[in-house]
Design a protein around this motif. Structure first.
Motif, mmCIF file in Angstrom:
data_model
loop_
_atom_site.group_PDB
_atom_site.id
_atom_site.type_symbol
_atom_site.label_atom_id
_atom_site.label_comp_id
_atom_site.label_asym_id
_atom_site.label_seq_id
_atom_site.Cartn_x
_atom_site.Cartn_y
_atom_site.Cartn_z
ATOM 1 N N GLY A 31 -49.142 -25.750 -93.547
ATOM 2 C CA GLY A 31 -48.498 -26.650 -92.849
ATOM 3 C C GLY A 31 -47.157 -27.032 -93.450
ATOM 4 N N PRO A 32 -46.523 -27.864 -92.473
ATOM 5 C CA PRO A 32 -45.117 -28.348 -92.946
ATOM 6 C C PRO A 32 -45.288 -29.409 -94.119
ATOM 7 C CG PRO A 32 -45.351 -28.306 -90.601
ATOM 8 C CD PRO A 32 -46.651 -28.022 -91.137
ATOM 9 N N TYR A 47 -38.617 -30.736 -93.302
ATOM 10 C CA TYR A 47 -40.091 -30.249 -93.798
ATOM 11 C C TYR A 47 -39.801 -28.875 -94.265
ATOM 12 C CZ TYR A 47 -42.686 -33.843 -91.602
ATOM 13 O OH TYR A 47 -43.296 -34.955 -91.097
ATOM 14 N N PHE A 69 -39.558 -30.435 -83.067
ATOM 15 C CA PHE A 69 -39.200 -29.459 -84.010
ATOM 16 C C PHE A 69 -37.946 -28.720 -83.613
ATOM 17 C CE2 PHE A 69 -41.688 -30.219 -87.792
ATOM 18 C CZ PHE A 69 -42.805 -30.968 -87.556
ATOM 19 N N GLY A 70 -37.302 -27.880 -84.466
ATOM 20 C CA GLY A 70 -36.423 -27.048 -84.203
ATOM 21 C C GLY A 70 -37.195 -25.810 -84.807
ATOM 22 N N GLN A 71 -36.833 -24.492 -84.480
ATOM 23 C CA GLN A 71 -37.358 -23.291 -84.662
ATOM 24 C C GLN A 71 -37.316 -22.792 -86.194
ATOM 25 O OE1 GLN A 71 -34.250 -23.571 -83.539
ATOM 26 N NE2 GLN A 71 -33.101 -21.594 -83.875
ATOM 27 N N GLN A 115 -42.061 -25.279 -95.017
ATOM 28 C CA GLN A 115 -43.026 -24.673 -94.463
ATOM 29 C C GLN A 115 -43.267 -23.112 -95.297
ATOM 30 O OE1 GLN A 115 -43.846 -23.688 -90.493
ATOM 31 N NE2 GLN A 115 -45.965 -23.957 -90.595
ATOM 32 N N PHE A 135 -36.062 -35.639 -89.840
ATOM 33 C CA PHE A 135 -37.011 -35.159 -90.976
ATOM 34 C C PHE A 135 -36.775 -33.796 -91.098
ATOM 35 C CE2 PHE A 135 -40.008 -39.067 -90.345
ATOM 36 C CZ PHE A 135 -39.445 -39.255 -89.303
ATOM 37 N N VAL A 182 -33.709 -29.796 -80.575
ATOM 38 C CA VAL A 182 -33.153 -29.521 -81.947
ATOM 39 C C VAL A 182 -32.976 -28.209 -81.848
ATOM 40 C CG1 VAL A 182 -33.950 -29.630 -84.403
ATOM 41 C CG2 VAL A 182 -34.711 -31.464 -82.831
ATOM 42 N N PHE A 219 -43.349 -32.497 -96.082
ATOM 43 C CA PHE A 219 -42.267 -33.379 -96.059
ATOM 44 C C PHE A 219 -41.500 -33.241 -97.201
ATOM 45 C CE2 PHE A 219 -40.081 -37.125 -94.992
ATOM 46 C CZ PHE A 219 -39.905 -37.722 -95.724
ATOM 47 N N LEU A 246 -37.642 -26.679 -91.893
ATOM 48 C CA LEU A 246 -38.089 -27.219 -90.587
ATOM 49 C C LEU A 246 -37.365 -28.557 -90.350
ATOM 50 C CD1 LEU A 246 -41.589 -26.693 -89.979
ATOM 51 C CD2 LEU A 246 -39.812 -25.045 -89.136
#
Lengths: 112, 113
Positions: B43-44, B36, B103-105, B38, B34, B4, B46, B87
């Motif tokens: 925490g992430p 998210y 996850f992506g960065q 942050q 998904f 990702v 949703f 994210l």
């Protein structure tokens, strides 16, 4: 609203010591996860847990790591002999079947 | 290998200035994508799940869309409280119905008043 709870919020430990990070997932969820995020980096998957056993683990999750669900509510991550590079935010997450995962607020682990 | 990539890494907007965040992915059979949010030290949280190309989801000033290769998070008339890291994560099909997230960065969004 149900939420994933993690304790402690911050843990400082000496290199070589054992630490246990604790999580209380959402009560009707079936899958439990640990992720970590090193400062400034991606969120990385460590391990997933279902039906009282590990269902998947990453290359990061080596022999120094273990997970346990000691009772009906807690989910723990143990790091047996911590290293400096284990310093990170550790997130617990949970979900039901084929649904979005909900994350806790994290435990910041600092290894000195 | 499942991967990702998010762009841009950082985005600065003025309040009310609409824009889009990109998430490109390669995955061996997509179960879900998904988004998210942050906040620093948290925490992430949703936001959306997208399952198939052409699907769109909306929540307040945010709208997520999905194609076969990428997803966009459109932010319409953002406010300072939308400042956060966004994210993107994918879940691949497999035997495990739970499914790890890749996850992506992230894209760090800053909205100035």
């Amino acid at each position: 609203e149900p939420e994933v709870t993690q304790t402690p919020s911050h843990q400082v430990t000496q290199m070589g010591q054992e630490v246990i990070l604790r999580c209380v997932p959402i009560s009707n969820h079936l899958y439990f996860y640990w992720y970590r995020q090193i400062l400034g980096q991606k969120v990385e998957f460590l391990v997933s847990f279902y039906n009282n056993e590990i269902s998947e683990k990453s290359e990061i999750f080596d022999d120094q790591f273990s997970v346990e669900r000691p009772d009906g509510s807690n989910f723990t991550l143990k790091i047996r002999s911590t290293k400096l590079e284990d310093s990170a935010m550790y997130f617990c997450a949970s979900n039901f079947l084929n649904t979005e995962a909900f994350f806790g607020q994290g435990t910041r682990l600092t290894v000195v | 290998e499942d991967q990702v990539t998010q762009s841009p890494e950082a985005l600065r907007l003025q309040e009310g200035e609409s824009s889009s965040l990109n998430c490109s992915y390669t995955v061996s059979g997509l179960r879900g994508l998904f988004w998210y949010r942050q906040d620093p030290g948290k925490g992430p949280e949703f936001l959306f799940t997208l399952y198939s190309a052409g699907e769109e989801k909306e929540k307040e000033r945010l709208k997520a869309t999905l194609t076969k290769k990428e997803s966009f998070l459109h932010i319409t008339a953002p406010k300072p409280e939308d400042s956060a890291t966004y994210l993107c994560a994918v879940q691949a099909r497999g035997y495990n119905q739970g499914g790890k997230l890749i996850f992506g960065q992230g894209t760090e969004l800053s909205v100035k008043p």
